[in-house]
Design an enzyme around this catalytic site. Sequence first.
Site, PDB file in Angstrom:
ATOM      1  N   ASP A   1       0.867  -1.173   0.000  1.00 56.84           N
ATOM      2  CA  ASP A   1       0.000   0.000   0.000  1.00 56.84           C
ATOM      3  C   ASP A   1       0.906   1.225   0.000  1.00 56.84           C
ATOM      4  O   ASP A   1       1.937   1.224   0.653  1.00 56.84           O
ATOM      5  CB  ASP A   1      -0.872  -0.020   1.262  1.00 56.84           C
ATOM      6  CG  ASP A   1      -1.615   1.280   1.460  1.00 56.84           C
ATOM      7  OD1 ASP A   1      -2.405   1.638   0.582  1.00 56.84           O
ATOM      8  OD2 ASP A   1      -1.390   1.946   2.489  1.00 56.84           O
TER       9      ASP A   1
ATOM     10  N   ASP B   1      -1.511  -0.526   6.178  1.00 55.11           N
ATOM     11  CA  ASP B   1      -1.664   0.059   7.515  1.00 55.11           C
ATOM     12  C   ASP B   1      -3.055   0.620   7.755  1.00 55.11           C
ATOM     13  O   ASP B   1      -3.427   0.861   8.890  1.00 55.11           O
ATOM     14  CB  ASP B   1      -0.629   1.171   7.720  1.00 55.11           C
ATOM     15  CG  ASP B   1      -0.907   2.386   6.839  1.00 55.11           C
ATOM     16  OD1 ASP B   1      -1.477   2.206   5.750  1.00 55.11           O
ATOM     17  OD2 ASP B   1      -0.563   3.500   7.249  1.00 55.11           O
TER      18      ASP B   1
ATOM     19  N   ASP C   1      -7.173  -1.180   4.050  1.00 52.08           N
ATOM     20  CA  ASP C   1      -6.299  -2.276   3.636  1.00 52.08           C
ATOM     21  C   ASP C   1      -6.707  -3.614   4.243  1.00 52.08           C
ATOM     22  O   ASP C   1      -6.267  -4.668   3.785  1.00 52.08           O
ATOM     23  CB  ASP C   1      -4.841  -1.972   4.040  1.00 52.08           C
ATOM     24  CG  ASP C   1      -4.328  -0.682   3.415  1.00 52.08           C
ATOM     25  OD1 ASP C   1      -4.731  -0.391   2.276  1.00 52.08           O
ATOM     26  OD2 ASP C   1      -3.549   0.015   4.072  1.00 52.08           O
TER      27      ASP C   1
HETATM   28  P1  ADP Z   1      -4.763   5.485  -0.086  1.00 50.28           P
HETATM   29  O1  ADP Z   1      -4.754   4.635   1.178  1.00 50.28           O
HETATM   30  O2  ADP Z   1      -3.945   4.887  -1.174  1.00 50.28           O
HETATM   31  O3  ADP Z   1      -4.436   6.928   0.178  1.00 50.28           O
HETATM   32  P2  ADP Z   1      -7.687   5.788  -0.045  1.00 50.28           P
HETATM   33  O4  ADP Z   1      -8.553   4.705  -0.582  1.00 50.28           O
HETATM   34  O5  ADP Z   1      -7.668   6.019   1.412  1.00 50.28           O
HETATM   35  O6  ADP Z   1      -6.251   5.512  -0.667  1.00 50.28           O
HETATM   36  O7  ADP Z   1      -8.104   7.168  -0.734  1.00 50.28           O
HETATM   37  C1  ADP Z   1      -8.161   7.281  -2.137  1.00 50.28           C
HETATM   38  C2  ADP Z   1      -8.431   8.714  -2.536  1.00 50.28           C
HETATM   39  O8  ADP Z   1      -9.739   9.128  -2.058  1.00 50.28           O
HETATM   40  C3  ADP Z   1      -7.467   9.724  -1.942  1.00 50.28           C
HETATM   41  O9  ADP Z   1      -6.285   9.863  -2.695  1.00 50.28           O
HETATM   42  C4  ADP Z   1      -8.327  10.989  -1.976  1.00 50.28           C
HETATM   43  O10 ADP Z   1      -8.356  11.542  -3.263  1.00 50.28           O
HETATM   44  C5  ADP Z   1      -9.716  10.471  -1.654  1.00 50.28           C
HETATM   45  N1  ADP Z   1      -9.989  10.541  -0.197  1.00 50.28           N
HETATM   46  C6  ADP Z   1     -10.138   9.513   0.662  1.00 50.28           C
HETATM   47  N2  ADP Z   1     -10.398   9.953   1.918  1.00 50.28           N
HETATM   48  C7  ADP Z   1     -10.382  11.293   1.853  1.00 50.28           C
HETATM   49  C8  ADP Z   1     -10.570  12.365   2.804  1.00 50.28           C
HETATM   50  N3  ADP Z   1     -10.809  12.155   4.100  1.00 50.28           N
HETATM   51  N4  ADP Z   1     -10.485  13.622   2.350  1.00 50.28           N
HETATM   52  C9  ADP Z   1     -10.251  13.892   1.052  1.00 50.28           C
HETATM   53  N5  ADP Z   1     -10.064  12.957   0.116  1.00 50.28           N
HETATM   54  C10 ADP Z   1     -10.127  11.678   0.494  1.00 50.28           C
HETATM   55 MG    MG Z   2      -3.280   3.672   3.132  1.00 56.37          MG
END
Ligand code: ADP
Ligand code: MG
Length: 305
Positions: free
Chosen positions: A38, A250, A254
Amino acid sequence: ATPVGLLAGTGRGAQLGLLIRGPQVLEDTRRIDTVVLDKTGTVTAGELQVTALEPFGDLADDQLHGLAAAVEAGSEHPIATAIVASAPSVPEAAFTASNFASAAGGGVSADVVLPGSGEPSRVYVGQERWLAEEGIKLSAAERDRLAAAQAQGATAVLAGVVDAAGPRVVGIMSLQDTVKPGSAAAIKRLREIGLRPVLLTGDNEQVAAQVAAEVGIAPEDVFASVLPEGKVDAVKRLQGEGRQVAMVGDGVNDAPALATADLGIAMGSGTDVAIEAADITVMGSELGQVVTSIELSRKTLSIIK
Ligand code: ADP
Ligand code: MG
C-alpha cells in the site's frame, strides 16, 4: 517440524518486535513470491503537507482551507490530518460543520453555513470521481487545473458544494507526501530475496508513478486509482495469475486485502483494523522491518526443519 518448535519461532519473533499470528505463518513466508505494498503510510510517510490552494469561486485561500478543515475534522485519513493541522486560525476562515459523513476511498462531507448564506450547504471534500457521483462535475477549465496540480505529483483534493445555488466546485487543494527514507533500500532487498514488489494505491496515476520510480517498482507493477474494495480485487487478480501474494498495509481500507492475501503484514504504526486482519504485525513504521520479518520467518522455519 514440531508444533513446539514452530511456536518457539513465533516467540523469537515477539522478542524482535514482530507479532506472528501462528506457526502456519512461517510456512506462508516461504511460499510468497509477490509483495503488494500500500502506498500511503507504508511506502510513503503518510504525512502530507498542503502545498497549494486554488479557490475557484469567491472564497479566499484561507477560507477554502478553513472550510475543508471543518469538513475533514471528522476524518482520520492522512489527507484530513494534513488539512486540519495546517488550517489557518483567522476568524474569517472559521467554519462550523455538522452531519459529517465519510466515504472510504472517496472523501468526506458535512453541512456548513457559507458566508452570505442563511442556510447550510452540503460541502464535499474528496476526489473527482466521488464528487461526480454526488453530482458535482468539473468544467473543462477546472479539469485542466486539476490535471496541472496532479502533473506536479500532488494528491489533489477537490472541495465542492451542493445547495440552492446548484452543485459546484469551489477549489482544489494540493497535498504532497514523501517517500520514507528506508523504502527504496527495503524494496531493493525484497528483490534480492526473490520477491516482486507491487504498488497499490487509491491515489492518482501520476502520484503512484512518481513514487514507484523513486523506490524502484516497475511501471507495470503499479495499481493506481484503486477503490478500497478494489484492493481485494488486485490481490485476487495476482493470485489468479498463479502468484503467492503478501500484502503490506496500515489503513482501515487495507484490512480486507490483508485478509485476502496469502500473507497479510500490518505496520504496527497503522490502524487496529489492519493489525487484526494481518498474519504478521511489525512494530513501528519502517518497510525495512517488513523485509526483516519475512527473512526472519523463513530462517526460523529452516532452523526448525
Ligand atoms: P490510499 O490509502 O492509497 O491513500 P484511499 O482509498 O484512502 O487511498 O483514498 C483514495 C483517494 O480518495 C485519496 O487519494 C483521496 O483523493 C480520496 N480521499 C479519501 N479519503 C479522503 C478524505 N478524508 N479527504 C479527502 N479525500 C479523500
Ligand atoms: Mg493507506
